[in-house]
Design a protein around this motif. Structure first.
Motif, short mmCIF file in Angstrom:
data_model
loop_
_atom_site.label_atom_id
_atom_site.label_comp_id
_atom_site.label_asym_id
_atom_site.label_seq_id
_atom_site.Cartn_x
_atom_site.Cartn_y
_atom_site.Cartn_z
N GLU A 269 56.01 87.23 91.22
CA GLU A 269 54.91 88.18 91.17
C GLU A 269 55.83 89.06 91.72
OE1 GLU A 269 52.44 87.79 88.43
OE2 GLU A 269 52.29 86.09 88.46
N HIS B 191 55.81 92.60 91.11
CA HIS B 191 55.30 93.60 91.05
C HIS B 191 53.88 93.85 92.47
CE1 HIS B 191 52.88 91.19 88.93
NE2 HIS B 191 52.17 92.00 89.43
N ALA C 147 58.89 91.40 95.63
CA ALA C 147 60.04 92.29 95.27
C ALA C 147 61.31 91.50 95.98
CB ALA C 147 59.69 93.27 95.07
N ASN D 99 62.35 87.92 94.94
CA ASN D 99 62.45 88.00 93.92
C ASN D 99 64.29 88.42 93.14
OD1 ASN D 99 63.25 88.90 90.79
ND2 ASN D 99 61.49 87.86 90.71
N ARG E 156 47.02 92.92 97.60
CA ARG E 156 47.29 92.55 96.95
C ARG E 156 47.90 91.21 96.24
NH1 ARG E 156 49.43 97.64 96.86
NH2 ARG E 156 51.99 97.22 96.73
#
Ligand code: NAP
Length: 321
Positions: free
Chosen positions: A132, A134, A140, A143, A285
């Motif tokens: 995820e 974002h 990020a 990733n 988040r």
């Protein structure tokens, strides 16, 4: 699980000497203990400022340096058959704080490994957060670290592991939550219906050893969990705490808006103070994301590894025994 990466050919050469990064941290330390007990020779990277966290073992050699220093990485990888890359930045204000370690550091280590002529296998400890990207700068960066590995690997036979939340002795971020659970209070973030997988540290270390001893295909990206199908809900965690600690547990739902405000304040302080915070709006988040469920079946199929410690057992090992 995964994988959106291409699988390449198998390799079968046995591993004798393993390079490890992040060996002064929670996960890397457990992996080094696991590998040295299995009588593998381990070469571990240590940053000069963290030398006090080094520990001794006849099969262990510490190499001073860091992920931004190619000469120290060349010393680290010299003579290794495989690398287990656990070093990672887990605190930060923005992508610029995470990138040097979680993205550029991967590229530097991969290049060093390719230059050895001996190192054939590369295990990259990523994170389920990479699924995820974002959500946060951390996610990020994890990733992008995976992408960099894929791009730079050349003939290296690489594997990515994406663990969910890892807990166990020596862990610091989840520990306060679990300590409050033991006292009868479970603080949970916003999302009502959140589900998450978990893994106990000894299971993760065992998975790494199984990977070293097996012939996984190259280019695989795998998740791991403790074997609980569909993971846990916060209510499951409350009920497990109640059973393990033999006491009532009250769940306290902390509104996402309140968490977000605290995280925003914390981030502002960190910017002023020039330090790297754990609780940021991005971390909130992540915490409020409803689906952190994953499973281990594909990794088990290729390595034979099986998780041993479900959450109730892990809590007993941490607090009761
Ligand atoms: N803990 C979890 O729940 C979890 C879950 C999924 C994935 N992961 C991943 O697992 C890895 C290890 O996490 P952890 O929980 O063990 O974190 P940790 O306890 O903070 O350990 C991080 C390690 O990385 C080293 N490191 C950081 N930046 C470095 C650099 N530039 N050069 C060399 N070494 C550096 C640290 O060295 P110092 O001791 O010198 O600081 C330490 O040894 C990370 O990549 C993280 O993303 C963790």
């Amino acid at each position: 699980m995964p994988t959106d990466f291409p699988l390449k050919s198998r390799q079968t050469r046995p591993v004798h000497c393993v390079g490890v990064t992040g060996g002064t941290g929670f996960i890397g330390k457990a992996i080094i203990h696991q590998l040295t007990q299995a009588k593998l020779a381990v070469r571990a990277l240590v940053r000069p400022a963290s030398r006090s966290a080094c520990f001794d073992h006849p099969h262990l050699t510490w190499v001073s340096g860091h992920l931004g220093d190619s000469q120290s990485l060349q010393r680290l990888v010299a003579g290794t058959d495989a690398l287990v890359h656990c070093a990672g930045a887990v605190r930060g204000r923005n992508l610029a704080d995470f990138a040097p370690t979680n993205i550029d550091g991967v590229a530097n280590l991969v290049r060093a490994a390719r230059g050895t002529g001996t190192c054939r296998r590369f295990l990259h400890l990523s994170s389920l957060a990479a699924r995820e990207p974002h959500l946060s700068a951390y996610a990020a960066s994890k990733n992008q670290g995976e992408r960099v590995l894929q791009k730079e690997a050349g003939d290296l036979c690489w594997t990515i592991l994406r663990p969910p939340a890892v807990y166990g002795p020596g862990e610091r971020e989840l520990l306060p939550l679990l300590q409050w659970l033991r006292r009868g209070l479970l603080f949970t973030p916003g999302a009502e219906a959140g589900r998450f997988s978990m893994i106990f540290i000894s299971d993760l270390a065992g998975a790494v050893q199984n990977w070293l001893q097996s012939d996984t295909d190259c280019g695989g990206c795998y998740t791991l969990d403790d074997g609980t199908p569909q993971g846990y809900t916060w209510d499951d965690l409350r009920d497990i705490g109640r059973d393990v600690f033999s006491r009532s547990v009250h769940r306290i739902k902390v509104p996402a808006s309140l968490l977000g405000a605290v995280a925003g304040f914390n981030l502002a302080l960190a910017r002023l103070g020039g330090y790297r915070p754990m609780l940021t709006p991005g971390k909130v988040r992540e915490l409020c994301h409803p689906d952190w469920v994953c499973d281990h079946r594909e990794f088990s199929r290729v390595t034979g590894w099986q998780p041993q410690v479900v959450l109730a057992e892990g809590l007993c090992r941490l607090f009761v025994r």
